[in-house]
Design a protein around this motif. Structure first.
Motif, PDB file in Angstrom:
ATOM      1  N   TRP A  72       0.833  -1.199   0.000  1.00 58.33           N
ATOM      2  CA  TRP A  72       0.000   0.000   0.000  1.00 58.33           C
ATOM      3  C   TRP A  72       0.875   1.259   0.000  1.00 58.33           C
ATOM      4  CZ3 TRP A  72      -0.373   3.870   3.657  1.00 58.33           C
ATOM      5  CH2 TRP A  72      -1.414   4.776   3.480  1.00 58.33           C
ATOM      6  N   MET A  73       1.928   1.267   0.821  1.00 61.76           N
ATOM      7  CA  MET A  73       2.812   2.437   0.870  1.00 61.76           C
ATOM      8  C   MET A  73       3.498   2.661  -0.475  1.00 61.76           C
ATOM      9  SD  MET A  73       4.478   2.720   4.688  1.00 61.76           S
ATOM     10  CE  MET A  73       5.508   1.305   4.594  1.00 61.76           C
ATOM     11  N   LEU A  74       3.939   1.593  -1.115  1.00 58.67           N
ATOM     12  CA  LEU A  74       4.560   1.738  -2.437  1.00 58.67           C
ATOM     13  C   LEU A  74       3.570   2.333  -3.439  1.00 58.67           C
ATOM     14  CD1 LEU A  74       6.591  -1.588  -2.754  1.00 58.67           C
ATOM     15  CD2 LEU A  74       7.514   0.729  -2.553  1.00 58.67           C
ATOM     16  N   ALA A  75       2.339   1.840  -3.427  1.00 62.66           N
ATOM     17  CA  ALA A  75       1.331   2.325  -4.379  1.00 62.66           C
ATOM     18  C   ALA A  75       0.976   3.784  -4.098  1.00 62.66           C
ATOM     19  CB  ALA A  75       0.084   1.449  -4.300  1.00 62.66           C
ATOM     20  N   GLU A  76       0.798   4.131  -2.829  1.00 60.25           N
ATOM     21  CA  GLU A  76       0.443   5.510  -2.492  1.00 60.25           C
ATOM     22  C   GLU A  76       1.575   6.473  -2.805  1.00 60.25           C
ATOM     23  OE1 GLU A  76      -2.480   6.786  -1.641  1.00 60.25           O
ATOM     24  OE2 GLU A  76      -3.339   4.788  -1.826  1.00 60.25           O
TER      25      GLU A  76
ATOM     26  N   LYS B 252       6.912  14.002  -4.696  1.00 64.71           N
ATOM     27  CA  LYS B 252       7.990  13.667  -3.762  1.00 64.71           C
ATOM     28  C   LYS B 252       8.131  14.721  -2.655  1.00 64.71           C
ATOM     29  CE  LYS B 252      11.793  15.783  -6.295  1.00 64.71           C
ATOM     30  NZ  LYS B 252      13.117  15.577  -6.849  1.00 64.71           N
ATOM     31  N   HIS B 253       7.481  15.863  -2.831  1.00 64.46           N
ATOM     32  CA  HIS B 253       7.531  16.934  -1.831  1.00 64.46           C
ATOM     33  C   HIS B 253       6.397  16.843  -0.805  1.00 64.46           C
ATOM     34  CE1 HIS B 253      10.721  18.719  -4.139  1.00 64.46           C
ATOM     35  NE2 HIS B 253       9.972  18.670  -5.222  1.00 64.46           N
ATOM     36  N   ASN B 254       5.450  15.939  -1.031  1.00 59.14           N
ATOM     37  CA  ASN B 254       4.340  15.747  -0.112  1.00 59.14           C
ATOM     38  C   ASN B 254       4.889  15.216   1.222  1.00 59.14           C
ATOM     39  OD1 ASN B 254       2.235  14.292   1.322  1.00 59.14           O
ATOM     40  ND2 ASN B 254       0.993  14.494  -0.532  1.00 59.14           N
ATOM     41  N   PRO B 255       4.483  15.787   2.353  1.00 59.65           N
ATOM     42  CA  PRO B 255       4.999  15.328   3.649  1.00 59.65           C
ATOM     43  C   PRO B 255       4.738  13.844   3.923  1.00 59.65           C
ATOM     44  CG  PRO B 255       3.745  17.362   3.918  1.00 59.65           C
ATOM     45  CD  PRO B 255       3.578  16.934   2.501  1.00 59.65           C
ATOM     46  N   VAL B 256       3.599  13.336   3.472  1.00 63.72           N
ATOM     47  CA  VAL B 256       3.313  11.908   3.672  1.00 63.72           C
ATOM     48  C   VAL B 256       4.247  11.071   2.806  1.00 63.72           C
ATOM     49  CG1 VAL B 256       1.550  10.102   3.496  1.00 63.72           C
ATOM     50  CG2 VAL B 256       0.921  12.385   4.309  1.00 63.72           C
ATOM     51  N   ALA B 257       4.515  11.522   1.593  1.00 65.91           N
ATOM     52  CA  ALA B 257       5.457  10.805   0.721  1.00 65.91           C
ATOM     53  C   ALA B 257       6.849  10.787   1.347  1.00 65.91           C
ATOM     54  CB  ALA B 257       5.499  11.450  -0.655  1.00 65.91           C
ATOM     55  N   LYS B 258       7.223  11.900   1.971  1.00 60.82           N
ATOM     56  CA  LYS B 258       8.529  11.948   2.642  1.00 60.82           C
ATOM     57  C   LYS B 258       8.584  10.944   3.790  1.00 60.82           C
ATOM     58  CE  LYS B 258       9.668  16.719   1.476  1.00 60.82           C
ATOM     59  NZ  LYS B 258       9.915  18.072   1.997  1.00 60.82           N
ATOM     60  N   ALA B 259       7.494  10.820   4.526  1.00 56.02           N
ATOM     61  CA  ALA B 259       7.450   9.851   5.636  1.00 56.02           C
ATOM     62  C   ALA B 259       7.543   8.423   5.100  1.00 56.02           C
ATOM     63  CB  ALA B 259       6.172  10.040   6.445  1.00 56.02           C
ATOM     64  N   ILE B 260       6.840   8.151   4.023  1.00 58.30           N
ATOM     65  CA  ILE B 260       6.895   6.814   3.419  1.00 58.30           C
ATOM     66  C   ILE B 260       8.303   6.542   2.904  1.00 58.30           C
ATOM     67  CG2 ILE B 260       6.069   5.416   1.491  1.00 58.30           C
ATOM     68  CD1 ILE B 260       3.311   6.728   1.899  1.00 58.30           C
ATOM     69  N   ASN B 261       8.905   7.526   2.232  1.00 62.52           N
ATOM     70  CA  ASN B 261      10.278   7.359   1.747  1.00 62.52           C
ATOM     71  C   ASN B 261      11.241   7.078   2.890  1.00 62.52           C
ATOM     72  OD1 ASN B 261       9.748   7.630  -0.962  1.00 62.52           O
ATOM     73  ND2 ASN B 261      10.075   9.833  -0.959  1.00 62.52           N
ATOM     74  N   TYR B 262      11.052   7.760   4.000  1.00 62.76           N
ATOM     75  CA  TYR B 262      11.912   7.555   5.161  1.00 62.76           C
ATOM     76  C   TYR B 262      11.861   6.089   5.588  1.00 62.76           C
ATOM     77  CZ  TYR B 262      13.734   7.884   9.906  1.00 62.76           C
ATOM     78  OH  TYR B 262      14.462   7.696  11.048  1.00 62.76           O
ATOM     79  N   MET B 263      10.676   5.523   5.603  1.00 61.25           N
ATOM     80  CA  MET B 263      10.512   4.139   6.047  1.00 61.25           C
ATOM     81  C   MET B 263      11.024   3.147   5.014  1.00 61.25           C
ATOM     82  SD  MET B 263       9.453   2.453   8.554  1.00 61.25           S
ATOM     83  CE  MET B 263       8.886   0.877   9.077  1.00 61.25           C
ATOM     84  N   LEU B 264      10.735   3.383   3.749  1.00 58.88           N
ATOM     85  CA  LEU B 264      11.043   2.390   2.721  1.00 58.88           C
ATOM     86  C   LEU B 264      12.440   2.514   2.134  1.00 58.88           C
ATOM     87  CD1 LEU B 264       7.665   2.323   0.758  1.00 58.88           C
ATOM     88  CD2 LEU B 264       8.462   0.761   2.540  1.00 58.88           C
ATOM     89  N   GLU B 265      12.968   3.740   2.040  1.00 58.51           N
ATOM     90  CA  GLU B 265      14.240   3.922   1.353  1.00 58.51           C
ATOM     91  C   GLU B 265      15.434   4.001   2.299  1.00 58.51           C
ATOM     92  OE1 GLU B 265      13.840   7.235  -1.281  1.00 58.51           O
ATOM     93  OE2 GLU B 265      12.424   6.184  -2.571  1.00 58.51           O
ATOM     94  N   GLY B 266      15.186   4.175   3.568  1.00 61.92           N
ATOM     95  CA  GLY B 266      16.289   4.249   4.519  1.00 61.92           C
ATOM     96  C   GLY B 266      16.998   2.909   4.606  1.00 61.92           C
TER      97      GLY B 266
END
Length: 190
Positions: A62-66, A72-86
């Motif tokens: 779900w996070m990947l799809a959303e 990429k500047h959306n705050p929720v996208a940044k939070a998802i990136n933090y979790m998935l790309e870190g």
């Protein structure tokens, strides 16, 4: 809304539906974990594989799809990136799925450290590095006794009284987990 904000009153920010959905999904994972609390390690691992792992995998998908639908500047996208790309963050988060001994949260560890955090200003006055080492040693003994459901004061008093006359080969008897068992046997015998 602008008029209220100008008068110095705080206005609640609108909650992102995607963020709310994420929190709802994560809350479901925590609810499943609460349901299996207290089971043996093997039973908890089995329950996680059957019930929790699919929810975690759905959350990941779900996070990947959303994220793919957001800027990429959306705050929720940044939070998802933090979790998935870190580096290793997702792997660290999902490690509990493969080991029934692990907890989803570190709340127990944080509660155990609360006393240290609350006393941190006091620890500044250990007097010297040796004093700090002694304080750390004593704190370790006290917490070890507590973790073994042993009264630290009773245990230390007994150990200090018996230690001078005890041969080195019998020192393991004074460890909190052995001491508690010996005291229980004495109590039953009496």
């Amino acid at each position: 809304i602008k008029a209220i904000a100008r008068k110095g009153k705080k206005v609640a920010k609108e909650i992102s539906p995607i963020a709310l959905d994420a929190v709802t999904r994560i809350d479901a994972i925590f609810a499943a974990e609460r349901d299996i609390t207290g089971l043996s390690d093997a039973a908890r691992h089995e329950a996680r594989q059957q019930w929790v792992a699919p929810m975690v995998n759905d959350l990941h998908d779900w996070m990947l799809a959303e994220r793919a639908r957001m800027s990429k500047h959306n705050p929720v996208a940044k939070a998802i990136n933090y979790m998935l790309e870190g580096t290793g963050r997702w792997e660290a988060f999902t490690a509990f799925l493969d080991d029934g001994r692990l907890c989803l949260t570190n709340n127990a560890a944080e509660r155990a450290l609360r006393g240290i955090a609350l006393g941190r200003k006091s620890w500044l006055f250990a007097g010297s590095e040796r004093g700090g080492d002694r304080a750390a040693f004593m704190y370790t003994l006290i917490v070890t006794a507590k973790m073994n459901d042993t009264d630290p004061q009773a245990w230390m008093a007994d150990v200090l009284a018996r230690l001078p006359d005890m041969p080195v080969s019998r020192l393991p008897e004074l460890l909190p987990w052995n001491w508690k068992a010996a005291m229980e046997l004495k109590r039953i015998a009496a």
